[in-house]
Scaffold this motif. Sequence first.
Motif, PDB file in Angstrom:
ATOM      1  N   PRO A  69       0.293  -1.465  -0.085  1.00  0.00           N
ATOM      2  CA  PRO A  69      -0.153  -0.027  -0.211  1.00  0.00           C
ATOM      3  C   PRO A  69       0.877   0.834  -0.257  1.00  0.00           C
ATOM      4  O   PRO A  69      -0.063   2.485  -1.184  1.00  0.00           O
ATOM      5  CB  PRO A  69      -0.726  -0.539   1.187  1.00  0.00           C
ATOM      6  N   GLU A  70       1.598   1.318   1.082  1.00  0.00           N
ATOM      7  CA  GLU A  70       2.546   2.098   0.751  1.00  0.00           C
ATOM      8  C   GLU A  70       3.211   2.923  -0.573  1.00  0.00           C
ATOM      9  O   GLU A  70       3.451   3.888  -0.495  1.00  0.00           O
ATOM     10  CB  GLU A  70       4.007   2.387   2.290  1.00  0.00           C
ATOM     11  N   LYS A  71       3.853   2.128  -1.256  1.00  0.00           N
ATOM     12  CA  LYS A  71       4.623   1.873  -2.211  1.00  0.00           C
ATOM     13  C   LYS A  71       3.566   2.056  -3.550  1.00  0.00           C
ATOM     14  O   LYS A  71       4.131   3.318  -4.146  1.00  0.00           O
ATOM     15  CB  LYS A  71       5.265   0.554  -3.250  1.00  0.00           C
ATOM     16  N   LEU A  72       2.284   1.983  -3.412  1.00  0.00           N
ATOM     17  CA  LEU A  72       0.994   2.540  -4.600  1.00  0.00           C
ATOM     18  C   LEU A  72       0.822   4.094  -4.027  1.00  0.00           C
ATOM     19  O   LEU A  72       0.609   5.005  -4.612  1.00  0.00           O
ATOM     20  CB  LEU A  72       0.103   1.102  -4.537  1.00  0.00           C
ATOM     21  N   ARG A  73       0.565   4.293  -2.834  1.00  0.00           N
ATOM     22  CA  ARG A  73       0.879   5.298  -2.140  1.00  0.00           C
ATOM     23  C   ARG A  73       1.044   6.524  -2.839  1.00  0.00           C
ATOM     24  O   ARG A  73       0.637   7.943  -3.982  1.00  0.00           O
ATOM     25  CB  ARG A  73       0.099   5.227  -1.161  1.00  0.00           C
ATOM     26  N   GLU A  74       2.520   6.157  -3.051  1.00  0.00           N
ATOM     27  CA  GLU A  74       3.594   6.585  -3.451  1.00  0.00           C
ATOM     28  C   GLU A  74       3.671   7.221  -5.491  1.00  0.00           C
ATOM     29  O   GLU A  74       3.947   8.137  -6.112  1.00  0.00           O
ATOM     30  CB  GLU A  74       5.152   5.852  -3.501  1.00  0.00           C
ATOM     31  N   LEU A  75       3.123   5.880  -5.408  1.00  0.00           N
ATOM     32  CA  LEU A  75       2.817   6.320  -7.144  1.00  0.00           C
ATOM     33  C   LEU A  75       1.392   6.047  -7.798  1.00  0.00           C
ATOM     34  O   LEU A  75       1.377   7.191  -9.042  1.00  0.00           O
ATOM     35  CB  LEU A  75       2.810   4.127  -7.474  1.00  0.00           C
ATOM     36  N   THR A  76       0.896   6.791  -6.819  1.00  0.00           N
ATOM     37  CA  THR A  76      -0.560   6.944  -7.552  1.00  0.00           C
ATOM     38  C   THR A  76      -0.432   8.991  -7.884  1.00  0.00           C
ATOM     39  O   THR A  76      -1.207   8.904  -9.010  1.00  0.00           O
ATOM     40  CB  THR A  76      -1.961   6.987  -6.169  1.00  0.00           C
ATOM     41  N   PRO A  77       0.392   9.398  -7.353  1.00  0.00           N
ATOM     42  CA  PRO A  77       0.203  10.953  -8.183  1.00  0.00           C
ATOM     43  C   PRO A  77       0.557  11.168  -9.426  1.00  0.00           C
ATOM     44  O   PRO A  77      -0.069  10.907 -10.142  1.00  0.00           O
ATOM     45  CB  PRO A  77       0.875  11.516  -6.985  1.00  0.00           C
ATOM     46  N   ARG A  78       1.145   9.738  -9.590  1.00  0.00           N
ATOM     47  CA  ARG A  78       1.460   9.804 -10.778  1.00  0.00           C
ATOM     48  C   ARG A  78       1.221   9.179 -11.841  1.00  0.00           C
ATOM     49  O   ARG A  78       1.152   9.715 -13.516  1.00  0.00           O
ATOM     50  CB  ARG A  78       3.657   9.245 -10.966  1.00  0.00           C
ATOM     51  N   VAL A  79       0.521   7.910 -11.916  1.00  0.00           N
ATOM     52  CA  VAL A  79      -0.572   7.477 -12.503  1.00  0.00           C
ATOM     53  C   VAL A  79      -1.988   8.174 -12.793  1.00  0.00           C
ATOM     54  O   VAL A  79      -2.212   8.484 -13.200  1.00  0.00           O
ATOM     55  CB  VAL A  79      -0.907   6.347 -11.998  1.00  0.00           C
ATOM     56  N   GLU A  80      -1.781   9.612 -11.474  1.00  0.00           N
ATOM     57  CA  GLU A  80      -2.991  10.350 -11.809  1.00  0.00           C
ATOM     58  C   GLU A  80      -3.081  11.408 -12.968  1.00  0.00           C
ATOM     59  O   GLU A  80      -3.306  11.872 -13.942  1.00  0.00           O
ATOM     60  CB  GLU A  80      -3.274  10.894 -10.846  1.00  0.00           C
ATOM     61  N   GLN A  81      -1.375  11.766 -12.830  1.00  0.00           N
ATOM     62  CA  GLN A  81      -0.833  12.610 -14.111  1.00  0.00           C
ATOM     63  C   GLN A  81      -0.445  12.223 -14.919  1.00  0.00           C
ATOM     64  O   GLN A  81      -1.194  13.086 -16.242  1.00  0.00           O
ATOM     65  CB  GLN A  81       0.292  13.166 -13.446  1.00  0.00           C
TER      66      GLN A  81
END
Length: 404
Positions: A101-113
């Motif tokens: 979960p913490e790795k995916l949280r880190e990744l999420t803004p990049r995916v959203e952008q």
Amino acid sequence: MKKIPASDIDLFTDQSLADPYPLYQELRDLGAVVEIERNGMYAFPRYREVREASGNWQVFTSAKGVMMNDQVNSALEGVTLCSDPPEHTRMRQVLGRPMRPEKLRELTPRVEQEAERVVERLVGQGSFDAATELAERLPLDIVSELVGLGNAGRAHMLEWAAATFDAQGPMNPRTIAALPKMDEMVAFALNEAKPGTLKPNGWAAQLYAAAEQGDLPVEKCPFMTIDYIAPSLDTTIYAISSAIHLFARNPEQWDVLRADPSLVPHAINEALRLESPVQRFTRLLTQDSEIDGYPLPAGSRVVLLYGSANRDERKYPDPDRFDVRRKPSDHLAFGRGEHVCIGMNLARIEMRALLEALLPRVSRFELLKAEPALNNTLRGLGTCRVRVSRHSGSGGVEARRRRR
Ligand code: HEM
């Protein structure tokens, strides 16, 4: 005990692959267990048995492969998908590290952008192919980079992935045609995807680092690299374009979602339920068993028909209807139990980012052309050309994002 009903249907003709649902209905009507004569296997077409088998690895082993032919079952022996605890648990623990979960949280803004960028451009075009231009971008640009195979690997990931799923069918022409590509992927994983050529700190490189620390035997690393290559692209790509296809055919459901964007996670589940990207995996029975009063001998190969189970009328009322308010979080599109999809939250983040970028911009999808991508295991679209009606205001989704 009851006699197992038999069926001579062929689930692998072009027509069956393009529209398997009438056949699934036929199988569900026949019984909880059906002998598929032409494949020499038994099928579980209903929800309850697929769910129970997925959660019972002691009786329904994955260690003898989960595909429909022996050649691929032995070629992929040792991948996480084709193993049982305790070996499986150890591999899965390492394999899942980048998707914590913490790795995916880190990744999420990049995916959203990235989703915003892709959607802004495509909506500006007025029409686009959702199967390629929309659905391929995030998995290809972000996930393949995260795996970190370098240019050679990245260029091939998509075709290797499709071939691996095609090669999982019974020994039909489609399987045979896919075998050389799958062999190429296995050879790449064994001989070329090694520390030095891998992107430092990418997911594949992290496997070798874990082996160095003694978390797993180094000879497992190439096979676990395949666990990242094969299932991370087409599955998600098909899920995305099927969702757009469903919204184009059911515009009132898009209206419901636009009116209440908090339904996005449920809409994702509903799309996965109705058009499950992985239609089937198999298991081998370790002991004589009785399933719903039918005797099944040890050694039987059983096909778990996720795509049928998810449309079982015993479980989901009016199962063929797309309803974003349904909330079917217990669908089986990601499997269940020990082998439940390790990448499901990543796939959900990608799907959610795209839908949330589309919601405030698009008021209608008009379907111009849709063609299925025929594959022995996967279900999805090769083409899904849509014209979009633009919406200029910013909806509830933008507001919700700002609040996060
Ligand atoms: C919508 C997209 C996806 C769907 C529908 C899907 C479907 C599935 C299903 C049904 C299984 C269960 C297999 C079984 O029980 O034998 C599974 C397992 C798996 N998936 Fe996914 N998958 C998706 C995305 C991904 C992604 C993005 C990744 C990797 C980044 C991934 C990696 C895996 C792996 C490694 C396994 C094996 C897990 C194990 O055996 O413990 N999948 N997936």
